[in-house]
Design an enzyme around this catalytic site. Structure first.
Site, short mmCIF file in Angstrom:
data_model
loop_
_atom_site.label_atom_id
_atom_site.label_comp_id
_atom_site.label_asym_id
_atom_site.label_seq_id
_atom_site.Cartn_x
_atom_site.Cartn_y
_atom_site.Cartn_z
N GLY A 71 34.30 0.43 -14.69
CA GLY A 71 34.39 -0.71 -15.59
C GLY A 71 34.47 -2.04 -14.86
O GLY A 71 33.91 -3.05 -15.31
N THR A 72 35.16 -2.06 -13.73
CA THR A 72 35.29 -3.31 -12.97
C THR A 72 33.94 -3.82 -12.50
O THR A 72 33.62 -5.00 -12.65
CB THR A 72 36.24 -3.11 -11.77
OG1 THR A 72 37.56 -2.86 -12.25
CG2 THR A 72 36.26 -4.35 -10.88
N CYS A 325 46.08 -1.95 -13.14
CA CYS A 325 45.71 -2.76 -11.98
C CYS A 325 46.87 -3.59 -11.46
O CYS A 325 46.82 -4.12 -10.37
CB CYS A 325 44.54 -3.67 -12.33
SG CYS A 325 43.02 -2.77 -12.68
#
Length: 387
Positions: A71-72, A325
Site C-alpha cells: 500500500g505504501t 507505522c
C-alpha cells in the site's frame, strides 16, 4: 486462553488457502515472467491470470491494475507519480489531516519539492466534509488524495460525494482504500475516483504486495527505473507467488464480506456492552454510524495508553495505540489530535484500537472484553486513588 490477536488493522494472519495457492510458485513454477522459455512463460501466465481475477473481482480491467510492493508504494506511486508528471498543470494538492503516513509523508516530500499542499481538517467523528474540499479547490489544484476508511478510528469518508464535485475540475482523485478493501464494496470503474491503493496483508494475504488502480487515461511518472515491467510503470521482476496470493486473498475476503461485517459489528457490541456492564469509564472514537466494521477505537479516561497496552500484552491480548507505522512511538495519534485538538488531549492519550479479523472467535471476544474491562477498571481505580 491462548494469545488473542486484536490488531488485524496493523496486519492480518495469512489464510492457509492463500499459502497453498502460493507454494507452487516458489518450487515448481519459479521462473522469471520476463523469460521467453517455457518456465518463464508459466510464471507469466500465473501473473496474467491473477491480475485478470483481481480485475474481475474489483470490477475493472486488468490493464488498469499496477502491481506494487504494498500500500505504501501504491500511495507513493499515485501521489508522487502523478504530481511530478503533471506539475505543468499546477502544483497544488489537497489532502486531509488524518491520512496514513504513506500519504501524509508523500505530501510532505512534495512540499520539499516546491508543491503546495492543503491539509483539510475533520470533525470530531473523523470525517472531512465535501464542502471543505470544494472550498479548497483552486485552478492550479492537480490532485486530491483522501482515504476511503481511516486506519485508526474506522471512519468512512464521503468518497462518492467528493468524487462527484471533482468531475468538472482538472484535479484527479486518489483514495487509499487499504483498510476499506474487504469491508466496502469496491466496484472501481463505477467509483468517481481516478486512482485507488490496495494491499494484500490487510486481507489475510502475503506482506510485500499491493496494487494501484488507475482509471483509463491517467499517466504517472515512474518512481523506479530498470526493466519494462508493469507496462513500464514499475521496474523490477514480479513477485509471482505474492501476486497469486493477493489474488486468492481478494477472492476469499470478498466471498465472506457481508458475513464478516455482521460478525465484527457484533464483536463491537460485545465490547460496548461489557464495558458498560462493568461500569468502567470509556468513550468510542470515530463515526459509529459510518465506519469500517473491523475497527473499534476506544478511549479510557484516566489511563495512559502505554500502561494499558503493556497490561494487555501481559494478559496475552494484542492491541494497538494507533497505526502500525507508528507502533512503539510515544507521539500521540495525529488522527485523534486532528479530531479533538488540545481540548481532547486526555482522550487522545488514552485511546486504544481494537481491530477484528477472521481468526477471532465469539469465545475469544467474550473473554477479551471481560479481561480488558478488568484491567481498565484496575488502572482507573489506581489513578483515582493517586489523585
Amino acid at each position: 486462553m491462548e494469545s488473542i490477536y486484536l490488531d488485524h488493522a496493523a496486519t492480518s494472519p495469512i489464510d492457509p488457502r492463500v499459502v497453498d495457492a502460493m507454494l507452487p510458485y516458489y518450487y515448481e513454477h519459479f521462473g522469471n515472467p520476463s523469460s521467453i522459455h517455457h518456465i518463464g512463460r508459466a510464471a507469466r501466465q500465473a501473473v496474467d491470470e491473477a491480475r485478470q481475477t483481481m480485475a474481475e473481482l474489483l470490477h475493472t480491467k486488468a490493464n488498469q491494475l499496477t502491481i506494487t510492493s504494498g500500500g505504501t508504494e501504491a500511495d507513493n506511486m499515485a501521489i508522487l507519480g502523478y504530481a511530478t508528471g503533471h506539475e505543468a498543470k499546477g502544483k497544488h494538492i489537497i489532502t486531509t489531516m488524518i491520512e496514513h503516513h504513506a500519504v501524509g509523508h508523500a505530501c510532505k516530500e512534495l512540499e520539499q519539492r516546491g508543491f503546495e499542499v492543503t491539509y483539510l481538517p475533520v470533525d470530531e467523528a473523523g470525517k472531512v466534509h465535501p464542502a471543505a474540499v470544494e472550498s479548497a479547490l483552486r485552478e492550479d489544484t492537480i490532485l486530491v488524495t483522501i482515504m476511503y476508511g481511516n486506519n485508526e478510528v474506522g471512519t468512512i469518508q464521503p468518497i462518492v460525494e467528493i468524487g462527484e464535485l471533482l468531475r468538472d475540475h482538472q484535479a484527479v482523485f486518489h483514495t487509499d482504500a487499504v483498510q476499506a478493501c474487504g469491508s466496502m464494496e469496491l466496484q472501481l470503474d463505477d467509483l468517481p475516483v481516478d486512482m485507488v491503493s490496495l494491499s494484500a496483508h490487510k486481507i489475510n494475504g502475503p506482506k510485500g504486495i499491493g496494487l494501484l488502480y488507475t482509471k483509463k487515461g491517467i499517466t504517472l511518472k515512474p518512481l523506479l527505473f530498470g526493466g519494462e515491467q508493469e507496462r513500464k510503470r514499475r521496474a523490477g521482476t514480479e513477485n509471482v507467488a505474492a501476486i497469486v496470493g493477493f489474488s486468492k486473498a481478494l477472492e476469499l475476503t470478498l466471498e465472506t464480506a457481508s458475513e464478516k461485517r455482521e460478525r465484527y459489528l457484533r464483536y463491537s457490541r460485545v465490547f460496548f456492552d461489557t464495558f458498560t456492564n462493568m461500569n468502567i469509564s470509556f468513550v468510542i472514537n470515530g463515526d459509529q454510524n459510518d465506519r469500517l466494521p473491523h475497527i473499534l477505537n476506544v478511549s479510557f479516561p484516566g489511563i495512559q495508553v502505554e500502561a494499558l497496552l503493556v497490561a494487555l500484552d501481559m494478559a496475552q491480548i494484542a492491541a494497538s495505540s494507533g497505526s502500525a507505522c507508528t507502533a512503539g512511538s510515544l507521539e500521540p495519534s495525529h488522527v485523534l489530535q486532528a479530531m479533538y485538538g488540545e481540548k481532547g488531549q486526555e482522550r487522545v492519550n488514552s485511546a486504544v484500537r481494537f481491530s477484528f479479523g477472521i481468526t477471532n472467535t465469539d469465545e475469544e471476544i467474550d473473554f477479551a472484553a471481560n479481561e480488558i474491562a478488568k484491567i481498565v477498571k484496575r488502572l482507573q481505580d489506581q489513578q483515582a486513588f493517586i489523585s
